[in-house]
Design a protein around this motif. Structure first.
Motif, short mmCIF file in Angstrom:
data_model
loop_
_atom_site.label_atom_id
_atom_site.label_comp_id
_atom_site.label_asym_id
_atom_site.label_seq_id
_atom_site.Cartn_x
_atom_site.Cartn_y
_atom_site.Cartn_z
N VAL A 43 53.27 39.68 20.56
CA VAL A 43 53.68 40.31 21.58
C VAL A 43 52.49 40.16 22.80
CG1 VAL A 43 54.10 42.66 22.56
CG2 VAL A 43 55.07 41.88 20.30
N TYR A 44 51.42 40.12 22.38
CA TYR A 44 50.19 39.89 23.23
C TYR A 44 50.19 39.29 24.27
CZ TYR A 44 45.49 39.96 25.06
OH TYR A 44 44.35 40.15 26.03
N PHE A 46 52.86 38.21 26.19
CA PHE A 46 53.74 38.57 27.12
C PHE A 46 53.49 40.01 27.57
CE2 PHE A 46 55.66 35.77 23.82
CZ PHE A 46 55.86 34.58 24.72
N ARG A 47 53.21 40.96 26.71
CA ARG A 47 52.88 42.31 27.05
C ARG A 47 51.68 42.80 26.32
NH1 ARG A 47 57.48 45.96 27.32
NH2 ARG A 47 55.96 46.99 28.25
N HIS A 48 50.47 42.48 27.29
CA HIS A 48 49.10 42.61 26.79
C HIS A 48 48.74 44.02 26.38
CE1 HIS A 48 47.67 38.85 28.38
NE2 HIS A 48 48.07 39.09 29.61
N MET A 49 49.22 45.15 27.01
CA MET A 49 48.89 46.45 26.57
C MET A 49 49.76 47.01 25.18
SD MET A 49 46.29 47.36 28.24
CE MET A 49 46.28 49.13 27.69
N LYS A 50 50.92 46.39 25.30
CA LYS A 50 51.91 46.61 24.11
C LYS A 50 51.14 46.05 22.90
CE LYS A 50 55.80 48.28 22.19
NZ LYS A 50 56.08 49.57 22.28
N GLY A 51 50.87 44.98 23.08
CA GLY A 51 50.16 43.86 21.89
C GLY A 51 49.01 44.60 21.45
N ARG A 52 48.10 45.11 22.24
CA ARG A 52 46.97 45.82 21.99
C ARG A 52 47.19 47.33 21.18
NH1 ARG A 52 42.71 45.60 26.94
NH2 ARG A 52 41.12 45.80 25.06
N ARG A 53 48.14 47.89 21.65
CA ARG A 53 48.48 49.16 21.01
C ARG A 53 49.06 48.76 19.75
NH1 ARG A 53 51.02 51.58 25.82
NH2 ARG A 53 52.82 50.29 25.03
#
Length: 72
Positions: A43-44, A46-53
């Motif tokens: 996921v990271y 494409f969507r950095h914050m979502k992947g980090r979470r």
């Protein structure tokens, strides 16, 4: 070999040491990490914050909730 985690200096029980809670917390953390870290890595890009979470979830939520649920 079963990992053994010990937390001493706590006031949650008369012995002032915890073994079961932190050990089960670590095992739950490892199980969640095996699933969530690869998903977070996908996921990271494409969507950095979502992947980090997603990748932080085992350490931020799973381990503390399982470890604190068992006072021994």
């Amino acid at each position: 070999m079963l990992p053994l985690c010990v937390e001493c200096g706590t006031t949650r029980n008369p012995c002032r040491c915890r073994v079961v809670g932190p050990t089960l917390g670590f095992l739950a953390f490892a199980l969640a990490a095996v699933v969530e870290w690869p998903v977070g890595a996908l996921v990271y890009p494409f969507r950095h914050m979502k992947g980090r979470r997603i990748m932080a979830h085992p350490a931020a939520v799973v381990y503390p909730s399982v470890s604190s649920a068992i006072p021994i």
